[in-house]
Motif scaffolding. Structure first.
Motif, PDB file in Angstrom:
ATOM      1  N   LYS A   1     -52.822  21.477  -9.115  1.00  0.00           N
ATOM      2  CA  LYS A   1     -52.521  22.406 -10.502  1.00  0.00           C
ATOM      3  C   LYS A   1     -52.352  23.895 -10.137  1.00  0.00           C
ATOM      4  CE  LYS A   1     -53.563  23.189 -15.098  1.00  0.00           C
ATOM      5  NZ  LYS A   1     -54.362  22.803 -16.391  1.00  0.00           N
ATOM      6  N   ASN A   2     -53.436  24.434  -9.563  1.00  0.00           N
ATOM      7  CA  ASN A   2     -53.254  25.779  -9.176  1.00  0.00           C
ATOM      8  C   ASN A   2     -52.285  26.311  -8.203  1.00  0.00           C
ATOM      9  OD1 ASN A   2     -55.722  26.341 -11.012  1.00  0.00           O
ATOM     10  ND2 ASN A   2     -57.102  26.150  -9.220  1.00  0.00           N
ATOM     11  N   THR A   3     -52.127  25.373  -7.111  1.00  0.00           N
ATOM     12  CA  THR A   3     -50.945  25.670  -6.230  1.00  0.00           C
ATOM     13  C   THR A   3     -49.618  25.764  -6.973  1.00  0.00           C
ATOM     14  OG1 THR A   3     -52.103  24.579  -4.509  1.00  0.00           O
ATOM     15  CG2 THR A   3     -49.942  25.035  -4.033  1.00  0.00           C
ATOM     16  N   LEU A   4     -49.305  24.715  -7.728  1.00  0.00           N
ATOM     17  CA  LEU A   4     -48.006  24.768  -8.627  1.00  0.00           C
ATOM     18  C   LEU A   4     -48.179  26.117  -9.570  1.00  0.00           C
ATOM     19  CD1 LEU A   4     -47.838  20.943  -9.381  1.00  0.00           C
ATOM     20  CD2 LEU A   4     -46.685  22.261  -7.391  1.00  0.00           C
TER      21      LEU A   4
ATOM     22  N   LEU B   1     -36.909  16.104 -15.804  1.00  0.00           N
ATOM     23  CA  LEU B   1     -38.250  15.578 -15.657  1.00  0.00           C
ATOM     24  C   LEU B   1     -39.062  16.071 -14.650  1.00  0.00           C
ATOM     25  CD1 LEU B   1     -37.229  11.813 -16.397  1.00  0.00           C
ATOM     26  CD2 LEU B   1     -38.322  13.502 -17.894  1.00  0.00           C
ATOM     27  N   VAL B   2     -38.234  16.440 -13.295  1.00  0.00           N
ATOM     28  CA  VAL B   2     -38.903  16.984 -12.355  1.00  0.00           C
ATOM     29  C   VAL B   2     -39.622  18.383 -12.915  1.00  0.00           C
ATOM     30  CG1 VAL B   2     -38.439  18.175 -10.223  1.00  0.00           C
ATOM     31  CG2 VAL B   2     -37.522  15.852 -10.485  1.00  0.00           C
ATOM     32  N   ALA B   3     -38.828  19.149 -13.658  1.00  0.00           N
ATOM     33  CA  ALA B   3     -39.153  20.425 -14.120  1.00  0.00           C
ATOM     34  C   ALA B   3     -40.504  20.104 -15.099  1.00  0.00           C
ATOM     35  CB  ALA B   3     -37.992  21.114 -14.936  1.00  0.00           C
ATOM     36  N   GLN B   4     -40.463  19.162 -15.658  1.00  0.00           N
ATOM     37  CA  GLN B   4     -41.650  18.735 -16.797  1.00  0.00           C
ATOM     38  C   GLN B   4     -42.815  18.605 -15.856  1.00  0.00           C
ATOM     39  OE1 GLN B   4     -40.544  15.570 -19.538  1.00  0.00           O
ATOM     40  NE2 GLN B   4     -39.192  16.874 -20.535  1.00  0.00           N
ATOM     41  N   LYS B   5     -42.756  17.820 -14.713  1.00  0.00           N
ATOM     42  CA  LYS B   5     -43.867  17.587 -13.931  1.00  0.00           C
ATOM     43  C   LYS B   5     -44.495  18.666 -13.374  1.00  0.00           C
ATOM     44  CE  LYS B   5     -43.362  12.415 -13.156  1.00  0.00           C
ATOM     45  NZ  LYS B   5     -44.997  12.183 -13.327  1.00  0.00           N
ATOM     46  N   LEU B   6     -43.589  19.626 -12.833  1.00  0.00           N
ATOM     47  CA  LEU B   6     -43.948  20.751 -12.064  1.00  0.00           C
ATOM     48  C   LEU B   6     -44.342  21.877 -12.848  1.00  0.00           C
ATOM     49  CD1 LEU B   6     -41.671  20.297  -8.851  1.00  0.00           C
ATOM     50  CD2 LEU B   6     -43.879  19.677  -9.149  1.00  0.00           C
TER      51      LEU B   6
ATOM     52  N   GLN C   1     -36.593   8.403  -8.819  1.00  0.00           N
ATOM     53  CA  GLN C   1     -35.940   9.709  -8.438  1.00  0.00           C
ATOM     54  C   GLN C   1     -36.833  10.752  -8.421  1.00  0.00           C
ATOM     55  OE1 GLN C   1     -31.795   7.872 -10.068  1.00  0.00           O
ATOM     56  NE2 GLN C   1     -31.953   9.895 -10.468  1.00  0.00           N
ATOM     57  N   VAL C   2     -37.481  10.975  -9.702  1.00  0.00           N
ATOM     58  CA  VAL C   2     -38.142  11.948 -10.258  1.00  0.00           C
ATOM     59  C   VAL C   2     -39.291  12.165  -9.026  1.00  0.00           C
ATOM     60  CG1 VAL C   2     -39.713  13.089 -11.835  1.00  0.00           C
ATOM     61  CG2 VAL C   2     -37.619  12.237 -12.610  1.00  0.00           C
ATOM     62  N   GLU C   3     -40.125  10.930  -8.981  1.00  0.00           N
ATOM     63  CA  GLU C   3     -41.158  10.746  -8.029  1.00  0.00           C
ATOM     64  C   GLU C   3     -40.917  11.319  -6.643  1.00  0.00           C
ATOM     65  OE1 GLU C   3     -45.365  10.931  -7.042  1.00  0.00           O
ATOM     66  OE2 GLU C   3     -44.208  10.754  -8.912  1.00  0.00           O
ATOM     67  N   ALA C   4     -39.787  10.797  -6.058  1.00  0.00           N
ATOM     68  CA  ALA C   4     -39.181  11.252  -4.794  1.00  0.00           C
ATOM     69  C   ALA C   4     -39.203  12.690  -4.566  1.00  0.00           C
ATOM     70  CB  ALA C   4     -38.028  10.757  -4.444  1.00  0.00           C
ATOM     71  N   ILE C   5     -38.736  13.410  -5.488  1.00  0.00           N
ATOM     72  CA  ILE C   5     -38.434  14.951  -5.441  1.00  0.00           C
ATOM     73  C   ILE C   5     -39.691  15.750  -5.605  1.00  0.00           C
ATOM     74  CG2 ILE C   5     -37.026  16.830  -6.614  1.00  0.00           C
ATOM     75  CD1 ILE C   5     -34.758  14.788  -7.358  1.00  0.00           C
ATOM     76  N   VAL C   6     -40.380  15.378  -6.672  1.00  0.00           N
ATOM     77  CA  VAL C   6     -41.814  15.846  -6.719  1.00  0.00           C
ATOM     78  C   VAL C   6     -42.655  15.828  -5.471  1.00  0.00           C
ATOM     79  CG1 VAL C   6     -44.125  15.830  -7.791  1.00  0.00           C
ATOM     80  CG2 VAL C   6     -41.889  15.478  -9.175  1.00  0.00           C
ATOM     81  N   GLN C   7     -42.615  14.795  -4.959  1.00  0.00           N
ATOM     82  CA  GLN C   7     -43.316  14.369  -3.751  1.00  0.00           C
ATOM     83  C   GLN C   7     -42.832  15.312  -2.547  1.00  0.00           C
ATOM     84  OE1 GLN C   7     -43.435  10.288  -2.335  1.00  0.00           O
ATOM     85  NE2 GLN C   7     -44.715   9.692  -4.442  1.00  0.00           N
TER      86      GLN C   7
END
Length: 232
Positions: free
Chosen positions: A2-5, A31-36, A219-225
């Motif tokens: 969390k701190n890194t992001l 959704l990627v934006a929301q997760k990050l 798709q979202v998980e792949a990009i977040v990873q």
């Protein structure tokens, strides 16, 4: 993590997601934006806004000079509203209007003009200078943000993309034949890939992700990873 992001968010990081119509850019990027904890920027909405206003005012979409005058005389604005990006032209909200089939069929005619792209790219960069963004479009990784920390190029079969767009239209109460919609998407692909200025293409350092058989969550998980692998 969390701190890194959060640290990277403060550093004004850009994740670029490009791809053709129906490849899943908008939903995935949001959704990627929301997760990050990033902000979502739909650059296509800006080109659609110009097209929408031009059509409403009877401006010749082939007249680059007239479009340039229109852009300079109009205050275009994007406003985040939860998962939705609301679009305004002067005092008028055109969020729904920019998604009409007429706008969709003509936006490539407008976006191919150099002066239009220059104005929109400048606006996109101004917006993204305020924080960390997941930006989706067709030339984000190649032209708008060539130094993005992560570049993703989404692809999918024409059939899959047509099915997705058809479902989207049906949910809005719009009836359309599959084959006719497929032809429109193929025509849009040809216009986007064939234009002389900032054509749709994969950046040399972009990661290609085939979404044909993937769910949005996958798709979202792949990009977040892939992003997390860069910042760990």
């Amino acid at each position: 993590m969390k701190n890194t992001l959060e640290k990277h968010a403060q550093d004004h990081q850009i994740i670029a997601i490009d791809g053709p119509a129906g490849s899943g850019k908008s939903t995935t990027a949001r959704l990627v934006a929301q997760k990050l904890g990033f902000t979502y920027l739909d650059t296509g909405a800006l080109y659609r806004a110009v097209t929408c206003v031009a059509i409403e005012k009877g401006v010749d979409l082939a007249d680059e000079q007239a479009l340039d005058v229109l852009i300079k005389a109009t205050d275009f604005e994007l406003r985040a509203d939860g998962e939705l990006t609301r679009v305004w032209a002067d005092a008028n909200e055109i969020t729904e209007a920019i998604r009409s089939r007429e706008v969709t069929s003509n936006v490539s005619l407008v976006s191919k003009h150099a002066t239009v792209r220059q104005a929109m790219v400048s606006l996109q960069r101004d917006i993204a200078s305020t924080g960390s963004f997941v930006v989706e479009g067709r030339d984000i990784g190649t032209v708008v943000f060539p130094n993005a920390v992560l570049k993703i190029f989404l692809i999918a079969s024409v059939e899959a993309r047509t099915g997705r767009r058809m479902l989207e239209l049906q949910q809005k109460g719009v009836s359309v034949e599959f084959e006719k919609l497929r032809e429109e998407i193929v025509a849009r692909d040809e216009k986007d890939s064939g234009r002389a200025i900032a054509p749709l293409k994969k950046a040399d350092d972009a990661i290609e992700l085939d979404t044909t058989a993937l769910t949005i969550d996958q798709q979202v998980e792949a990009i977040v990873q892939k992003y997390q692998a860069l910042v760990i």
